[in-house]
Design a protein around this motif. Structure first.
Motif, mmCIF file in Angstrom:
data_model
loop_
_atom_site.group_PDB
_atom_site.id
_atom_site.type_symbol
_atom_site.label_atom_id
_atom_site.label_comp_id
_atom_site.label_asym_id
_atom_site.label_seq_id
_atom_site.Cartn_x
_atom_site.Cartn_y
_atom_site.Cartn_z
ATOM 1 N N UNK A 69 0.839 -1.209 0.000
ATOM 2 C CA UNK A 69 0.000 0.000 0.000
ATOM 3 C C UNK A 69 0.866 1.249 0.000
ATOM 4 N N UNK A 70 1.920 1.242 0.801
ATOM 5 C CA UNK A 70 2.793 2.407 0.867
ATOM 6 C C UNK A 70 3.448 2.743 -0.451
ATOM 7 N N UNK A 71 3.913 1.730 -1.178
ATOM 8 C CA UNK A 71 4.588 1.985 -2.446
ATOM 9 C C UNK A 71 3.616 2.268 -3.588
ATOM 10 N N UNK A 72 2.321 2.048 -3.370
ATOM 11 C CA UNK A 72 1.318 2.284 -4.425
ATOM 12 C C UNK A 72 0.724 3.691 -4.365
ATOM 13 N N UNK A 73 1.214 4.539 -3.473
ATOM 14 C CA UNK A 73 0.639 5.875 -3.345
ATOM 15 C C UNK A 73 0.754 6.716 -4.616
ATOM 16 N N UNK A 74 1.855 6.625 -5.415
ATOM 17 C CA UNK A 74 1.867 7.389 -6.672
ATOM 18 C C UNK A 74 0.737 6.986 -7.613
ATOM 19 N N UNK A 75 0.471 5.672 -7.746
ATOM 20 C CA UNK A 75 -0.653 5.234 -8.573
ATOM 21 C C UNK A 75 -1.964 5.769 -8.023
ATOM 22 N N UNK A 76 -2.085 5.753 -6.693
ATOM 23 C CA UNK A 76 -3.303 6.245 -6.062
ATOM 24 C C UNK A 76 -3.528 7.719 -6.365
ATOM 25 N N UNK A 77 -2.476 8.524 -6.231
ATOM 26 C CA UNK A 77 -2.640 9.965 -6.428
ATOM 27 C C UNK A 77 -3.015 10.296 -7.868
ATOM 28 N N UNK A 78 -2.324 9.684 -8.839
ATOM 29 C CA UNK A 78 -2.616 9.989 -10.242
ATOM 30 C C UNK A 78 -4.000 9.495 -10.627
ATOM 31 N N UNK A 79 -4.374 8.301 -10.194
ATOM 32 C CA UNK A 79 -5.678 7.749 -10.551
ATOM 33 C C UNK A 79 -6.811 8.540 -9.911
ATOM 34 N N UNK A 80 -6.634 8.965 -8.655
ATOM 35 C CA UNK A 80 -7.671 9.752 -7.983
ATOM 36 C C UNK A 80 -7.820 11.116 -8.655
ATOM 37 N N UNK A 81 -6.687 11.750 -9.013
ATOM 38 C CA UNK A 81 -6.758 13.024 -9.734
ATOM 39 C C UNK A 81 -7.526 12.843 -11.040
ATOM 40 N N UNK A 82 -7.219 11.763 -11.769
ATOM 41 C CA UNK A 82 -7.905 11.490 -13.032
ATOM 42 C C UNK A 82 -9.396 11.244 -12.802
ATOM 43 N N UNK A 83 -9.740 10.556 -11.714
ATOM 44 C CA UNK A 83 -11.149 10.293 -11.427
ATOM 45 C C UNK A 83 -11.903 11.588 -11.142
ATOM 46 N N UNK A 84 -11.307 12.483 -10.358
ATOM 47 C CA UNK A 84 -11.950 13.769 -10.071
ATOM 48 C C UNK A 84 -12.145 14.588 -11.353
ATOM 49 N N UNK A 85 -11.222 14.408 -12.315
ATOM 50 C CA UNK A 85 -11.336 15.122 -13.586
ATOM 51 C C UNK A 85 -12.184 14.348 -14.592
#
Length: 320
Positions: free
Chosen positions: A217-233
């Motif tokens: 989970x800790x190392x997946x935070x970059x994927x989380x941030x980019x995917x969440x930003x894309x979802x909000x957009x």
């Protein structure tokens, strides 16, 4: 408590390092005239896996194979169940580009290849070479279909590159950002591994469990941030494309590089449980993309719930 602080500090350093490295690389690519298509496919799609790469390589070189392999398998499971589930809760995900289906097929094929190669309970250097050749084959296939075949995911990878703002400025600033990112990644990896091993010893759980959960989970935070930003957009294709690219690189690239440097024995619980979960969730995503269904908020909630069940089983029934 100290080990928890180590975990938190390690995740922070990895996240900041990954962000700096990706943004510096994007700025360098634009300065050199690299196309947005390649920037999205290689730098963003694979760059978000930089924390997983550094942690798994560091773990392999320090004789921590359970963390090295668990980090990759756990990240792939979390990317689909947790990250895509959260994205669907933010906005329903409807995906159409045909090339995403190509990438989803590759994720399933890579998962099956992993199962076949670890049939002997270890990844040897010969297995690593097969994984890296498979990654090279995928990159050639992806580039040809998008550059010459008119595949509709060309625009997707361009959009991936645009989700992040490159670091502006001089060549010195670009190099400094990239070097800083690498330094933070290495430091974060060391700190995270120290905390992860300490927690495993303190609570009497295996390093495989820690690698599959906390480290993953800790190392997946970059994927989380980019995917969440894309979802909000409301860029559903970018959210899913980022996850697919990361999962492909995790299995073929990270495990390939790690096992090439140091052969990796695979923990029994990963062979008995986690690799099958990884394959099952990959198949589930493939079915979703091929049927063209909309991933609703209810389905996203079920994915997140499924990840909660997976975590519960990891620390109870399969916690050894």
């Amino acid at each position: 408590m100290l080990n928890v602080l180590y975990i938190g500090l390690g995740v922070l350093l990895l996240t900041c390092g990954g962000e700096a490295l990706i943004r510096g690389a994007l700025a360098a690519a634009r300065r050199l005239g690299v196309s947005p298509l390649l920037s999205g496919l290689l730098i963003v799609g694979f760059g978000t896996s930089a924390p997983e790469l550094v942690v798994s390589v560091d773990a392999a070189l320090n004789a921590r194979p359970d963390i090295a392999v668990g980090n990759v398998v756990g990240s792939n499971i979390g990317n689909i169940l947790l990250i895509l589930g959260l994205c669907a809760l933010i906005t329903p995900l409807a995906v159409k580009p045909l090339a995403l289906r190509r990438d989803a097929v590759t994720v399933v094929a890579a998962s099956i290849l992993f199962l076949v190669l670890v049939g002997g309970s270890a990844l040897a250097r010969f297995d690593a070479a097969i994984l890296l050749l498979a990654l090279l084959g995928y990159l050639v296939w992806a580039y040809r279909t998008e550059r010459f075949g008119g595949a509709p995911s060309g625009a997707l990878h361009e959009a991936e590159a645009q989700e992040l703002t490159a670091i502006p400025g001089s060549a010195f600033g670009i190099v400094a950002a990239s070097v800083l990112g690498l330094v933070l990644l290495v430091l974060g990896s060391r700190v995270l591994l120290t905390g992860a091993v300490g927690i495993a010893e303190a609570f009497g759980v295996s390093e495989a469990v820690i690698g599959l959960t906390l480290v993953a989970v800790g190392t997946s935070l970059p994927e989380l941030s980019i995917s969440v930003i894309a979802a909000f957009r409301r860029h559903a294709d970018v959210a899913i494309g980022n996850i697919l690219g990361s999962n492909i690189f995790n299995l073929l690239g990270i495990l390939g590089i790690s096992a090439l440097l140091q052969p990796l024995p695979v923990h029994a619980r990963i062979l008995q449980f986690d690799q099958w979960v990884m394959l099952a969730v990959s198949l589930l995503l493939l079915v979703f993309l091929y049927t063209g269904r909309r991933l609703s908020r209810i389905e996203g909630g079920l994915l997140v719930l499924g990840y909660g069940v997976y975590l519960g089983l990891s620390f109870t029934v399969f916690g050894a």
